[in-house]
Design an enzyme around this catalytic site. Structure first.
Site, PDB file in Angstrom:
ATOM      1  N   GLY A   1       0.800  -1.324   0.137  1.00 38.63           N
ATOM      2  CA  GLY A   1       0.049   0.167  -0.177  1.00 38.63           C
ATOM      3  C   GLY A   1       0.782   1.273  -0.020  1.00 38.63           C
ATOM      4  CE1 TYR A   2       5.569   0.938   0.664  1.00 34.78           C
ATOM      5  CE2 TYR A   2       6.969   1.402  -0.799  1.00 34.78           C
ATOM      6  CZ  TYR A   2       6.742   0.997   0.384  1.00 34.78           C
ATOM      7  OH  TYR A   2       7.668   0.473   1.274  1.00 34.78           O
ATOM      8  CB  SER A   3       0.611   4.136  -5.516  1.00 33.07           C
ATOM      9  OG  SER A   3       1.968   3.939  -6.146  1.00 33.07           O
TER      10      SER A   3
ATOM     11  CD  GLU B   1       8.759  -1.714  -6.161  1.00 37.44           C
ATOM     12  OE1 GLU B   1       9.005  -0.834  -5.537  1.00 37.44           O
ATOM     13  OE2 GLU B   1       7.483  -1.808  -6.597  1.00 37.44           O
TER      14      GLU B   1
ATOM     15  CB  THR C   1       8.165   6.800 -14.117  1.00 38.94           C
ATOM     16  OG1 THR C   1       8.856   7.984 -13.717  1.00 38.94           O
ATOM     17  CG2 THR C   1       6.796   6.571 -13.678  1.00 38.94           C
ATOM     18  CG  ASN C   2      11.977   3.170 -16.796  1.00 40.69           C
ATOM     19  OD1 ASN C   2      11.742   2.669 -15.913  1.00 40.69           O
ATOM     20  ND2 ASN C   2      12.387   2.474 -17.921  1.00 40.69           N
ATOM     21  CD  GLU C   3       9.841   8.414 -18.170  1.00 40.20           C
ATOM     22  OE1 GLU C   3       9.350   7.929 -17.555  1.00 40.20           O
ATOM     23  OE2 GLU C   3      10.108   8.169 -19.416  1.00 40.20           O
TER      24      GLU C   3
END
Lengths: 379, 398
Positions: free
Chosen positions: B127-129, B244, B383-385
Site C-alpha cells: 500500500g504505497y501509491s 524492488e 518511473t524510468n524518468e
C-alpha cells in the site's frame, strides 16, 4: 565470477593513467599530431620500457603473456588520452598476426624487435572494393622463380608512413572472396614497386594508400604458411575489435565526465545548465550507454579470448553495441557543449571524431548487424 | 576477469536444476512459458515447495531462515528458475515487507510475521501509491490518527497488485502534517479483514484484474502493527524500493523469453509466418540480444562487486531502466511474430475447464495482452524518468 582488476591489471592501469596525466595532455597530443612523424618516438620507447609493447606476446618470445582482459585495461586508458602512437597497428594487428601465423624463427626474430620498440609494422589488408570483408582479397602474389611478384592496391593502411615493415595480405590461390589461398607477406615499404601516398586521418592519426606494382619478394618474405592465413586474420581482427572497443569505452567515459563538468559550470538563464531536467536526462542516458558499453566490452573480452565461432559472434555483438553507444555519447557530448562542442579548440570534438572513426574501423555497427542477421537466417 | 563458476557453484546448479525438474508441475511450467496466468493456489504451492527445500528466503539472513546464498548462487538460482519456466516469487511478502520487518521491526514483530511470510501462509500486498501520490510518493495523504492503543486509518491506496488475493497489506501512512512531508510518514501493517477495508478491481489493458484500489474507512489498527518509530516510514520504505528496482530488471526471464523466441523463429509452428526471412525484423532481434547481453554483464558486475564486499556501484542504478526497456523490446518482437493471431481475444482458453475452440499457434493469444499490460514496467517501481532523475542526482552529482 570476478570483474575486479588483478595486480598486474591494476599496475597497468595506474602506469597508463599516470602517463596520460603527466605526459599526454591535450595540447601535447595536438602538437604531436601536427608534427612530421605524427606521434612521439620517445613515447614509443617509453611504451617499450613500461612493457606495454610486450603485453600480448607469449612469454617464450620475451612477451608478458597478457590476455585480452589485460589489453582491455591498457587500451581503455589509452583511449582516455586519445593516444596516437601506433600501438594498435604494430602490437595488436601485426603483432597478433606474427604471434598466430609466423614460423617459430619469425616469432623469435620479429617479436624481440617489436617489444624493444625497434620494429614498427603496418597491416596492409583492406582494399577499396572490400574494405572490412577480410576474405575479399584481390591483391595477387604470383610465384616468380624462388620468390613472388605482388600486385594490388591496399587502402587506408593505418600508420604506414612510419612502418619499418608492412604485412601485406595477398592472394596466392582461389578467387576474391575465398577463405583459402590467402597469404601474408613481409614487405619493406622502401623497396622498388611499393608506392605510398601518405595522408593524415581526421581522428589525429596517419594512413596511406599503398600500391604494389610488380613488387618482387623472396620466399623468405612469407609470414608463416602459404594459402591459409585467413583464420589468423579473423582471430586477430576479433581481438582488435575488443581492443578498439576498449579504447572507445575510455573515450566515452571521458566525454561523459567532461560533459557533466561543463554543465555544472556553464550558466545560462542565471543558473548552471545542469539544473535543467532535459539535460540531466540526456546525461543519464549517456551514463547508461557508457555502462552498457563497458559491460559489453567485458563480455567481448571474455568470450573472444576463448576463440572459435563464438569469438567472431561476440566481437560482432560488441561492435554493434560500441557503434550505437558511441554515436549517442559522442553526439550528445558535442550537443551539450553547445557551440564550443564544434570548435577545434576544445578536446571534446576530437574525442567525438575518434569515436566516430572507431565505428567505421573493422566493420561498422550496420555491417556487423547484417552479418549477424545473415548468420541467424542461415542457421 | 571471468564469469566461471566454482565446482561448488556448479554442483549447486545441478541441485537447482533437479529441484525444478522434480517439483515444478508441468501445467504451471506450460502456463508460464506461454505468458498465461497461474492461479493463486499454483503460486502458493510453488512458494511452499521452495520453503520445504529451505529456498524461500533467497535474500534473507540465515538467522531468520534465509538461504545465506552468495551472489553467484542467487544468480544461478534465478537463471535456472527462468530457464525452467518457474513462476516468479511474488515479491511483496518475501522480498519487500520481510526485509523491513527483520531490519527495523521489534523482536515480537519478527516472531509474529516472519515465519508465515517464509512459509507463504500469508499473502501480502503493498500500500504505497495513492490516486494523488505516484512519482511524488511522499505526497501521500492516507491518514493514521492515534486513538489510545490504535491508529484510525482513512484514505485510498491504488495500483495494489494482487490485493484481492492478499491477507495483509503494508502501508505508508501519514501520521503528521508538520515539517518535511517525508518526516510525517509511518510504516503500518494492516490486516485486510479489518472492518472498513474494501478492495475494488482495476481492469488493465489486458482485460484482466491484476491491480486494485484499496479503501480505508475508519480502520482500527493496533499500534503494535507500527514498524519502528512513528515518522520514520520513509526511511524504511527507501530500503525496500532499492530491492524492488533490482527485482524489476528481470534479466533472467528476458533471457528465457528471447531464447524461446529464437526457437520459434527457427522452427515456426503452424499458423506462424516465416519471420526469419525478414531481415529488418531479425536486425531488431539481434539488437535486443545485444542490449540484453550488455545488461546481463551489468548485472554480473553488480553481483561481483557485492560478493567482494563492495557496495553496488553506479551501474546498479541502470538495471531498472535498461531491464524494463529490454522487456518491452522483446514484447514488441513477440507481437510481430504472432502476426494476425495477435488479434483474437479469448482470455479463457487456457483456463482449466475451457471447452471452446482453441486458437493456434499456442503462444499467440497472450502476446498482445502481455504487450499491453507490460507497458507498466517502465512506470511502476519509480518511473524510468524518476530513475533518470536519481542517476543525475546521485551518480552524476547534478
Amino acid at each position: 565470477m570476478d570483474f575486479a582488476l588483478n595486480d598486474i591489471q591494476q599496475m597497468l592501469q595506474d602506469s597508463a593513467a599516470k602517463f596520460i596525466k603527466n605526459d599526454y595532455d591535450f595540447e601535447t597530443r595536438r602538437a604531436l599530431t601536427e608534427s612530421e612523424l605524427g606521434y612521439s618516438q620517445s613515447n614509443w620507447q617509453l611504451f617499450a620500457e613500461l612493457g606495454w609493447l610486450a603485453l600480448p606476446f607469449a612469454e617464450e618470445f620475451g612477451g608478458m603473456g597478457g590476455d585480452l582482459s589485460d589489453l582491455v585495461v591498457l587500451q581503455t586508458e589509452l583511449g582516455r588520452g586519445l593516444v596516437v602512437e601506433p600501438f594498435l597497428s604494430t602490437v595488436i594487428l601485426c603483432g597478433g598476426l606474427i604471434q598466430r601465423h609466423g614460423s617459430d624463427a619469425q616469432k623469435g626474430e620479429l617479436i624481440e624487435k617489436v617489444l624493444a620498440g625497434e620494429l614498427k609494422l603496418a597491416l596492409a589488408s583492406a582494399e577499396p572494393q572490400a574494405q572490412t570483408r577480410v576474405e575479399d582479397v584481390a591483391t595477387t602474389a604470383v610465384a616468380d622463380g624462388d620468390g613472388y611478384l605482388l600486385n594490388g592496391h591496399k587502402c587506408v593502411v593505418l600508420d604506414a608512413h612510419s612502418a619499418d615493415m608492412l604485412i601485406v595480405v595477398a592472394r596466392t590461390g582461389g578467387v576474391a572472396g575465398d577463405r583459402d589461398g590467402i597469404t601474408l607477406f613481409l614487405v619493406d615499404p622502401n623497396q622498388a614497386g611499393v608506392e605510398l601516398f601518405n595522408y593524415p586521418t581526421n581522428d589525429g592519426g596517419r594512413a596511406a594508400e599503398v600500391r604494389l606494382n610488380r613488387v618482387r619478394v623472396s620466399a623468405g618474405a612469407l609470414l608463416g604458411d602459404k594459402d591459409n592465413a585467413f583464420p589468423a586474420l579473423e582471430a586477430t581482427f576479433n581481438h582488435a575489435i575488443v581492443a578498439l572497443s576498449a579504447e572507445a569505452v575510455g573515450i566515452m567515459d571521458r566525454l561523459l565526465e567532461a560533459t557533466v563538468e561543463y554543465c555544472k559550470v556553464r550558466k545560462q538563464f542565471d543558473q548552471p545548465i545542469g539544473n535543467f531536467q532535459v539535460l540531466q536526462h540526456r546525461m543519464a542516458e549517456m551514463f547508461i550507454e557508457c555502462q552498457q558499453a563497458r559491460s559489453m566490452l567485458y563480455f567481448g573480452a571474455i568470450t573472444a579470448a576463448a576463440g572459435g565461432e563464438e569469438a567472431a559472434r561476440a566481437a560482432a555483438l560488441l561492435k554493434v553495441k560500441i557503434g550505437s553507444a558511441g554515436r549517442l555519447v559522442g553526439q550528445q557530448a558535442v550537443q551539450l557543449h553547445g557551440g564550443m562542442g564544434v570548435t577545434d579548440e576544445l578536446d571534446v570534438g576530437h574525442f567525438f571524431k575518434r569515436l566516430t572513426m572507431i565505428n567505421t574501423l573493422f566493420g561498422s555497427q550496420d555491417e556487423h548487424l547484417q552479418r549477424l542477421v545473415f548468420k541467424a537466417q542461415a542457421a | 576477469m571471468n564469469i566461471d563458476f566454482t565446482e561448488q557453484e556448479l554442483a549447486f546448479r545441478e541441485e537447482v536444476r533437479a529441484f525444478f525438474r522434480e517439483e515444478l508441475p508441468e501445467q504451471v511450467r506450460y502456463k508460464i512459458d506461454n505468458g498465461l496466468r497461474i492461479s493463486r493456489d499454483d503460486q502458493v504451492a510453488y512458494q511452499k515447495a521452495l520453503h520445504a527445500k529451505g529456498w524461500a528466503g533467497v535474500n534473507w539472513p540465515v538467522e531468520y531462515g534465509g538461504t545465506g546464498w552468495s551472489s553467484a548462487q542467487k544468480y544461478i538460482f534465478f537463471n535456472e528458475a527462468a530457464e525452467a519456466a518457474a513462476p516468479r516469487i511474488i515479491p511483496f511478502g518475501l522480498s519487500m515487507v520481510a526485509p523491513v520487518i527483520y531490519t527495523f521491526g521489534s523482536e515480537e514483530q519478527k516472531q509474529r510475521f516472519l515465519p508465515d511470510i517464509l512459509a507463504s501462509n500469508v499473502w501480502w500486498c503493498q500500500g504505497y501509491s495513492e490516486p494523488n501520490a505516484g512519482s511524488d510518493l511522499a505526497g501521500l495523504k492516507t491518514k493514521a490518527v492515534r486513538d489510545g492503543d490504535h491508529y484510525i486509518v482513512n484514505g485510498t491506496k491504488t495500483w495494489t497488485t494482487l490485493g484481492h488475493y492478499a491477507d495483509w497489506i503494508f502501508c505508508l501512512v501519514r501520521t503528521s502534517d508538520t515539517g518535511r512531508k517525508q518526516e510525517g510518514i509511518s510504516f503500518l501493517l494492516i490486516d485486510m479483514k479489518t472492518p472498513g477495508v474494501t478492495v475494488k478491481p482495476i481492469i488493465t489493458l489486458d482485460g484482466r484484474r491484476e491491480v486494485n484500489e484499496v479503501f480505508f474507512e475508519d480502520v482500527r489498527v493496533p499500534v503494535e502493527n507500527l514498524i519502528g518509530e512513528e515518522g520514520k516510514g520513509w526511511t524504511y520504505a527507501k530500503v525496500l524500493l532499492t530491492h524492488e528496482r533490482t527485482n524489476i530488471a528481470g534479466v533472467a526471464p528476458s533471457k528465457h523469453r528471447l531464447s524461446t523466441l529464437r526457437k520459434l523463429l527457427d522452427n515456426p509452428p503452424a499458423g506462424m509466418g516465416n519471420l526469419r526471412q525478414n531481415s529488418l525484423f531479425m536486425a531488431r532481434v539481434i539488437q535486443a540480444e545485444v542490449e540484453l547481453k550488455a545488461l546481463e554483464f551489468t548485472e554480473l558486475r553488480v553481483l561481483s562487486a557485492v560478493s567482494t564486499g563492495k557496495a553496488p556501484g553506479p551501474e546498479s542504478s541502470i538495471l531498472k531502466i535498461k531491464g524494463t526497456e529490454v522487456q518491452q523490446m522483446i514484447d514488441e518482437l513477440y507481437l510481430e511474430v504472432a502476426g494476425y493471431y495477435a488479434l483474437p481475444f479469448v482470455p479463457g482458453q487456457y483456463e482449466d475447464g475451457y471447452d471452446g475452440v482453441r486458437i493456434e499457434p499456442h503462444f499467440a493469444p497472450d502476446v498482445a495482452p502481455h504487450y499491453y499490460n507490460n507497458r507498466k514496467v517502465t512506470i511502476y517501481g519509480g518511473t524510468n524518468e524518476i530513475q533518470k532523475n536519481i542517476i543525475a542526482k546521485a551518480v552524476l552529482g547534478l
